[in-house]
Design an enzyme around this catalytic site. Structure first.
Site, PDB file in Angstrom:
ATOM      1  N   CYS A  61      32.484  77.803  51.559  1.00  0.00           N
ATOM      2  CA  CYS A  61      32.581  78.171  52.979  1.00  0.00           C
ATOM      3  C   CYS A  61      32.639  76.907  53.820  1.00  0.00           C
ATOM      4  CB  CYS A  61      31.380  79.006  53.393  1.00  0.00           C
ATOM      5  SG  CYS A  61      31.353  80.649  52.665  1.00  0.00           S
ATOM      6  N   GLU A 107      30.477  73.948  52.642  1.00  0.00           N
ATOM      7  CA  GLU A 107      29.572  73.055  51.964  1.00  0.00           C
ATOM      8  C   GLU A 107      30.252  71.725  51.657  1.00  0.00           C
ATOM      9  OE1 GLU A 107      30.162  76.398  51.794  1.00  0.00           O
ATOM     10  OE2 GLU A 107      29.550  76.902  49.780  1.00  0.00           O
TER      11      GLU A 107
END
Lengths: 309, 860
Positions: free
Chosen positions: B431, B433
Site C-alpha cells: 500500500c 510501505e
C-alpha cells in the site's frame, strides 16, 4: 489594531487569482446587486442563519435566548423577528450547527494567523490571499491593515472589488495589493443604479484610477463582468465594455462571469423573492466574448481562455 | 493498444478466478514421498520448490509474448496448505460468496476433502502459530485489537532491485558456491546451518532454471505444430528467450521482462508472500535495455510498449490466493498488492525520470487493469511534467497511480539505518510501505486497532462487547480526574497490548525461521547468500518488523472530544459519557450531534485536535519504534489500513467522536469520514502534523470531483497541492476522482459498472467487488471539490457538497444595519445613503428576466 467584520475565510480557493489561495470575505457591501449570490454578505452586522434540515428541535436555543425570540411550535422552530437582535446565544448552544451566527469581528493579527497557515501552498503555487466580500473597500482601515500585515509576512494579496469606494480610499489601499479584480457590472449609469442600488460614475472613475496605480506598482489588474441575461449581455453592452476597457492604458484582461443560480436557495430561505435571473445563452455569451476579443482585449470566461471559432 | 494486447487483455479480464488444486496436490505428493528422508528443513523446502518447478503445468497462451503462470492457466489460483489448508467449508464459501468469489471445481473440492485436508492437519503453520500463542494474545486477537498476517501467509513483503538485470541464476549459483567455500567449520558454530541453507539456495536456483527450460521445450513443441508462420516465429523467439534467461543475465528488453516474470513466479510459488513482490523501479531497470534496443535497431517504441503491456497483463492474471477466516473479512480483494514504482531518484541521487517513465505511464493509462498497482515517486528533483502526467491518469477516475514523496521515503529509510544509496534504490510497496528494494525484509505483522485501545482504557481493560478481560487493568474511568490521567491509562493499555502483539510476533518469526525457510527468495535478497542465512532468519541486509496502526483519526477525535467536553467544558462526566457510549448514544442524539458538529476534529488544521493527534502518534511510536525483532532488526510503525478499518470498526463499540458502534473506523491517516470541513489545504496541514519521517509509511486518501481536474490549469494546481504536501514531508497521497453520483449508480446497477475501479486504501479495486460496508464508506469519504461557493467566483466548482452549506437558510432579513463596533468603518466608507432609488429594480413574477436586453439601442 484595525478590526473588521468577516463572514467567511475560505482556504484552498482556486479561482480568485493566481495559484492556491485563501479568500477572506469581508462582510458588508454598499451595493445590493439584484443578482447577488451572497445576500448574507451585504449587511455589515452579524446575522443569524438557520438550516432547518439540520435542526433536532432540541430547544437548547430557546432556553439560551435571553430575549425570548425563539419557541418550538409543533415541529418547527419559530423566530420572533421583533425580538431577535442577532446576539448569537442560540448559535453557541446549537449542537448541530443548524443555527449559526454568520460574521463576526476579527482583528488583523487573528486573520494573519489563519492565512499564514497556508504559506506552503502559496509558496508552491504562486498563490496568496484574496480579499473579497462583501466589498472589502467598504472597511478601508481594516483592509489596509490586512494588506500591510500580509506584505510584512511576504504573502501576496489580491483585492476583489466592485470599485465603489471614495477615491482617497482607492489611492490609499490599492497600492498595497499585488493584484486587483475589478467588477464592471453595467456601463449605463441609470441601469447600474437600477440593478445595484448605486450609480457607476464613481466606479468607472476608480477603474481609470486603479489602472494608473497598478501600472505604477506592477500589480495585476483584471476586470470581471458578471453576465446576466437581459441585463448586460447584449451587443451594445459588449461594445460599451470594449470601448471602456480599450480606453485604458494598457487595456486590462477581462473575465466574463456568466450568472449562476447558486444563490436562489438562500433567497428562498430568507423569505425574499427569488431574483429569477438567468445566464445568457452560449451564443450570446460567445458573441459578447468575440466582440471584446475583436477589440483587442484578452478575454477569458470564468478563467478559461476564450477561443473564437 | 495492439490487437494482440486487446485480445490478451480481454481474455485476462474474462477469465474466472478459480481455486487450483495443482500446487496443493504436488506439494502433498512431495511431502508424502519425502516424509522419511533425512534432510535439513531448508533443503527439504528447496526440494519442494524444485519439485513444483519440475511438475507444475506449463502454460503458454495464444498471442502471449511473456509466458508463465502461477496456476495452470490464467486466474487459476494455487493454495498453500503448508501455511494454511482451506477446509471444505472455506471452499464452499469461496465458490458461492457474492464478492470476490473463486470457483471451486468438484474435483478440486473432492481432492481437498479426501486428501489434502487430512494430510495437512496438524502440520500447517497456522496451527503451529495458534498453538504457540498465549491466552492474552488469543483474547486480544479475538476481540479485534490486532490481526496477524502470518497466520495464513508467509513473511514476504519485499521488492526486487536491479540485480537480476546484471546477473543470471548461474551467476547466483557461483556466488552460493563461493559462500560455501568460505564456510569456517572450525570457527563458526553456524557453519553447518549455513551450509544447509546455501545448498538449499543452489537447489532453488536450478529449480527456476528448469522451470524456464520447460517453457522453452513447450514453446518449441507449439512452434513445431504452429501453421501460422508469424506465430511460429514468436514461439521460437519465446523458446530462445527461455533458454537464455533466467540462467543468464538478460541481453535485451524482452529477456529482461521474461527473466523478472520467472523470478516473480518463483517467489509467489515458493510461498504465499501475498504482499508486494514486484520489480520495483521498472523504468530505471529497463532503461538500458530500452535505449540499447532502440540504438541497435532491435527494438522499436511500439515493440517495447507491447512487451510492457503483455507483462502488465501477466500480473492481472494472478489473483491473490484466497484467505480464510477473519482475514477474509479484513481484506476481501483479488489484488496481490504488487506496486510498481516509476519516477523518483536514482541511487546516485539524480532525477530518475526518462522517456521510459512516460512510456510506462502510457501503458498504465491505456490498460486500466486492476493489477499490477502503480505509483509515481515524486522528488523535488523531478520535473512537474511527471506530476501532471500522473494527474492526467488520476483524473480519469482509475484510482492509479498513487503518489509518494521519494525525498521523504529516503529520509525515513536513512533514519532506519540504511546507507543512502540503498535508501534511494528503495521506494514504496504494497500500500504505502517503504523498503530498501532487494536488500530488506520489511515485514508487516498485523494491523492494530487504536480506538479499541481507548475503549479498553475506558473499561479498565474489559471488552464491553464480550465482558472478557482483554487489556490490562488501568483503573476505573471515574477515577481519571484529569485528561492526563485518562491519556496515561490509554497509553498503558497501548503498551500492554503492543507487548502482547510483539511477544506473539517473536514466536511467529522463530516458527517461520525454523519450519518455513524460503531459499529461493533468499537468493534474491542481499545479503542472504553472503551470510548463508535465510530470508526468514535475518539473512537480509536490513530487517524491519511493522505493526500498522489503524484508526488514528477516530481515536484522535475521540480523545479530543473527551478532553473538550469532559475536562475543558464539563459538558458531561466521564462515567456518564462512557455509559452513553455503552448504549451506543441511545436517547442521546443531541450529545452525539454536538460531538459531530461542535467538537474539535482532526483534519481541519485545528490545533486543539491536532495536538491530540501528535500525542497519540508519540504514544504509538514510543510503544513500538526501535524495539528488537528476532531477526536482528527493529520494529517500526506505519499507519495504513488496507480495508481492515471496516473489520476493526465492526469489533469496536461507539466512540466518543460520535461514531456509532460497528461503523468503520477512519482509514490510514485520513480524517474521520466527513469530519474535515475546511478543504484540502486544512486536511494536508493537519496530516502533516504527524512526523511522517519517523514512520515507514502513512496513507492519506482524498476524493476529488472530476471538475477539479478538468483543465490543464487545474492539473497545475493539482501538482502544486501535492508538492505542498510533500514539502511538509507528507509521505503519500492518493486520489479517488469520481463523483458520488457515479458511485451510487454503480451500487444501483453493478452489472453495468463492473469496470469501475476506485482507490480503496493503498490499492485499487473494482468498486462493485467491494463489500457493501466498504462501498458506503468510500461514498462518505470527504469530497474535496466542494468549496464555499461565494458570489460569482465559484463557477467551476459545482461538485457535490459535503457540508450542505448551500442549503443554509438565512434568518430574518433586515436592511444592512451598521456595526456598532470599532471595526474601522470610517467616514470615508460609503454612508448608508444607498437607499433604494425610485425605479430601482424589484423582483416581480410578471417580469421575465431571462428575456431580451433592455439596454437602449441594443439591436438584438
Amino acid at each position: 489594531m484595525a478590526r473588521g467584520g468577516i463572514f467567511s475565510i475560505q482556504r484552498f480557493s482556486l479561482h480568485d487569482g493566481d495559484g492556491i489561495r485563501t479568500t477572506v470575505f469581508l462582510k458588508g457591501c454598499p451595493l445590493s446587486c439584484a443578482w447577488c449570490h451572497n445576500p448574507e454578505s451585504q449587511s455589515v452586522a452579524p446575522e443569524r442563519i438557520y438550516r432547518a434540515e439540520r435542526c433536532l428541535l432540541c430547544a437548547r436555543c430557546v432556553d439560551a435566548c435571553e430575549h425570548g425570540a425563539l419557541s418550538v411550535v409543533g415541529d418547527r422552530l419559530q423566530l420572533d423577528r421583533t425580538r431577535c437582535i442577532d446576539a448569537g446565544a442560540c448559535a453557541l448552544v446549537c449542537p448541530t450547527g443548524a443555527t449559526e451566527l454568520v460574521g463576526r469581528d476579527w482583528d488583523v493579527a487573528e486573520v494573519v494567523r489563519v492565512v499564514r497557515r497556508d504559506v506552503p501552498f502559496y509558496d508552491e503555487s504562486g498563490g496568496g490571499v484574496t480579499f473579497s466580500g462583501g466589498e472589502p473597500l467598504h472597511q478601508p482601515e481594516f483592509l489596509e491593515g490586512l494588506l500591510r500585515a500580509c506584505r510584512e509576512e511576504g504573502i501576496r494579496t489580491t483585492v476583489d472589488t466592485s470599485g465603489h469606494a471614495p477615491p482617497e480610499v482607492v489611492e490609499r489601499v490599492v497600492p498595497l495589493c499585488d493584484g486587483l479584480l475589478f467588477d464592471v457590472k453595467h456601463t449605463v449609469p441609470e441601469l447600474h443604479q437600477h440593478y445595484t442600488g448605486v450609480t457607476n460614475e464613481q466606479i468607472l472613475d476608480n477603474l481609470a484610477r486603479v489602472r494608473r496605480i497598478t501600472r505604477d506598482t506592477g500589480a495585476s489588474l483584471r476586470v470581471r463582468v458578471p453576465l446576466v441575461a437581459g441585463v448586460n449581455d447584449g451587443a451594445e453592452d459588449a461594445r460599451r465594455v470594449a470601448e471602456l476597457l480599450a480606453s485604458l492604458d494598457p487595456p486590462p484582461p477581462v473575465d466574463l462571469m456568466p450568472y449562476l443560480e447558486f444563490g436562489n436557495t438562500k433567497y428562498e430561505r430568507l423569505g425574499r423573492p427569488v431574483p429569477g435571473f438567468a445566464a445568457p445563452s452560449d451564443e450570446r455569451r460567445n458573441a459578447f466574448a468575440a466582440l471584446l476579443q475583436g477589440a483587442g482585449l484578452e478575454v477569458t470566461i470564468r478563467g478559461e481562455i476564450y477561443e473564437h471559432v | 493498444m495492439s490487437e494482440r494486447v486487446a485480445r490478451l487483455r480481454e481474455r485476462s479480464q474474462a477469465a474466472v478466478p478459480r481455486v487450483s488444486a495443482e500446487r496443493a496436490r504436488l506439494l502433498t505428493e512431495f511431502y508424502a514421498a519425502r516424509a522419511d528422508q533425512a534432510v535439513s528443513t531448508p533443503v527439504l523446502r528447496a526440494q519442494a520448490f524444485a519439485y513444483l518447478m519440475e511438475h507444475k503445468t506449463v502454460w503458454i497462451g495464444a498471442d502471449e509474448l511473456i509466458v508463465g503462470e502461477r496456476g495452470e492457466a490464467p486466474r487459476a489460483t494455487p493454495t498453500f496448505p503448508e501455511l494454511c489448508c482451506h477446509t471444505v467449508q472455506d471452499l464452499d464459501i469461496l465458490d458461492s460468496r457474492e464478492k470476490i468469489p473463486f470457483r471451486v471445481a468438484p474435483e478440486v473440492r473432492s481432492y481437498f476433502e479426501e486428501t489434502a485436508i487430512s494430510f495437512w492437519r496438524g502440520r500447517t503453520m497456522r496451527e503451529r502459530i495458534f498453538a504457540a500463542m498465549t491466552p492474552e494474545w488469543l483474547a486480544a486477537y479475538e476481540a479485534g485489537v490486532f490481526t496477524e498476517f502470518m497466520e495464513q501467509r508467509a513473511p514476504g513483503h519485499t521488492v526486487l532491485d536491479d540485480k537480476i538485470y546484471r546477473k543470471g541464476m548461474l551467476d547466483f549459483a557461483r556466488d552460493i558456491d563461493a559462500a560455501l567455500a568460505g564456510l569456517d567449520f572450525l570457527g563458526d558454530p553456524r557453519a553447518w546451518a549455513k551450509q544447509q541453507e546455501l545448498n538449499a539456495m543452489r537447489i532453488a536456483v536450478h529449480g527456476l532454471i528448469r522451470f524456464a527450460e520447460r517453457h522453452a521445450e513447450h514453446a518449441e513443441a507449439l512452434a513445431a505444430a504452429e501453421a501460422d508462420p508469424v506465430r511460429r516465429g514468436e514461439l521460437e523467439r519465446i523458446a530462445a528467450v527461455c533458454r537464455h534467461v533466467p540462467a543468464h543475465a538478460p541481453r535485451d528488453f524482452h529477456e529482461a521482462l521474461q527473466y523478472y516474470w520467472f523470478v516473480h513466479l518463483g517467489v509467489v510459488t515458493e510461498l504465499n508472500t501475498w504482499d508486494a513482490f514486484n520489480p520495483g523501479h521498472i523504468d530505471q531497470h529497463l532503461l538500458p535495455f530500452y535505449r540499447a534496443g532502440l540504438a541497435n535497431g532491435s527494438l522499436t517504441e511500439a515493440d517495447a510498449r507491447e512487451l510492457l503491456q503483455c507483462f502488465w497483463i501477466k500480473f492481472n492474471n494472478q489473483p491473490a490466493p484466497p484467505k480464510v477466516g477473519v482475514t477474509a473479512a479484513e481484506s476481501g480483494t483479488y489484488t496481490d498488492f504488487a506496486l510498481l514504482n516509476v519516477g523518483g531518484l536514482r541511487p546516485d541521487g539524480e532525477d530518475a525520470t526518462s522517456e521510459l517513465t512516460y512510456l510506462v505511464l502510457d501503458v498504465i493509462q491505456e490498460l486500466r487493469l486492476l493489477q499490477p498497482s502503480s505509483c509515481v515517486l515524486v522528488s523535488r528533483k523531478n520535473p512537474d511534467r511527471l506530476l501532471r502526467r500522473a494527474g492526467k491518469i488520476i483524473r480519469t477516475g482509475y484510482g492509479q497511480p498513487s503518489l509518494f514523496n521519494h525525498d521523504a521515503i529516503i529520509q525515513e529509510l536513512v533514519r532506519h539505518g540504511k546507507k543512502i544509496e540503498d535508501a534511494r534504490a528503495g521506494g514504496a510497496s504494497g500500500c504505502v510501505e517503504i523498503g530498501a528494494f532487494g536488500k530488506e525484509n520489511y515485514n508487516l505483522t498485523g494491523y492494530f486497532n487504536l480506538p479499541k485501545v481507548l475503549e479498553l482504557a475506558l473499561h479498565d481493560g474489559i471488552d464491553p462487547r464480550s465482558g472478557k478481560r482483554v487489556g490490562t487493568s488501568t483503573g476505573d474511568a471515574a477515577s481519571f480526574a484529569t485528561f492526563a490521567d485518562l491519556f496515561a491509562a490509554f497509553e498503558r493499555q497501548l503498551r500492554y497490548l503492543i507487548d502482547v502483539k510483539i511477544r506473539g510476533n517473536n514466536v511467529i518469526e522463530r516458527l517461520y525461521a525454523e519450519h518455513m525457510p524460503a531459499p529461493f527468495l533468499s537468493v534474491l535478497i542481499d545479503d542472504c547468500i553472503a551470510r548463508g542465512t535465510d530470508y526468514h532468519d535475518g539473512g537480509a541486509r536490513y530487517d524491519s518488523s511493522y505493526i500498522q496502526g489503524v484508526g488514528i483519526g477516530t481515536v484522535t477525535d475521540s480523545l479530543s472530544a473527551l478532553s473538550y467536553h469532559v475536562y475543558d467544558h464539563g459538558t458531561i462526566s466521564l462515567p456518564a459519557f462512557r455509559a452513553t457510549l455503552d448504549l451506543d448514544f441511545k436517547g442521546e442524539e443531541t450529545l452525539r450531534q454536538q460531538l459531530l458538529n461542535r467538537t474539535p476534529k482532526y483534519g481541519n488544521d485545528d490545533d486543539y485536535a491536532d495536538a491530540v493527534l501528535r500525542r497519540v502518534f508519540e504514544a504509538y511510536f514510543g510503544a513500538i519504534d526501535g524495539r528488537p525483532n528476532t531477526r536482528g532488526g527493529r520494529y517500526r510503525i506505519n499507519l495504513l489500513p488496507t480495508t481492515v478499518h471496516v473489520y476493526f470498526g465492526s469489533c469496536t463499540g461507539a466512540t466518543a467522536d460520535g461514531r456509532h458502534a460497528g461503523k468503520p473506523l477512519s482509514e490510514g491517516i485520513s480524517p474521520v469520514q466527513g469530519a474535515d470541513r475546511h478543504g484540502p489545504a486544512a486536511v494536508l496541514r493537519s496530516a502533516a502534523k504527524i512526523d511522517h519521517l519517523r514512520t515507514g509509511g502513512t496513507l492519506l486518501n482524498q476524493k476529488l470531483t472530476p471538475q477539479l481536474l478538468r483543465t490543464d490549469a487545474d492539473l497545475d494546481k493539482f501538482a502544486q497541492l501535492v508538492r505542498s504536501y510533500f514539502r511538509l514531508d507528507g509521505h503519500h497521497i492518493q486520489f479517488n476522482v469520481v463523483d458520488a453520483a457515479t458511485l451510487r449508480a454503480a451500487q444501483a446497477d453493478p452489472g453495468s459498472n463492473r469496470d469501475l475501479i476506485v482507490r480503496v486504501a493503498g490499492y485499487s479495486d473494482y468498486f462493485c467487488d467491494l463489500s457493501w460496508a466498504l462501498q458506503d464508506e468510500i461514498l462518505v469519504r470527504s469530497v474535496l471539490a466542494s468549496f464555499v461557493c461565494t458570489a460569482e467566483t465559484s463557477a467551476k466548482r459545482q461538485g457535490p457538497r459535503s457540508d450542505e452549506s448551500w442549503r443554509l437558510a438565512l434568518g430574518p432579513f433586515r436592511r444592512p444595519a451598521r456595526f456598532a463596533l470599532p471595526c474601522g468603518l470610517s467616514k470615508t466608507a460609503a454612508p448608508p445613503t444607498f437607499a433604494v432609488p425610485t425605479g430601482r429594480w424589484r423582483p416581480s413574477p410578471a417580469e421575465p428576466h431571462a428575456g431580451g436586453s433592455r439596454v437602449p439601442g441594443d439591436p438584438s
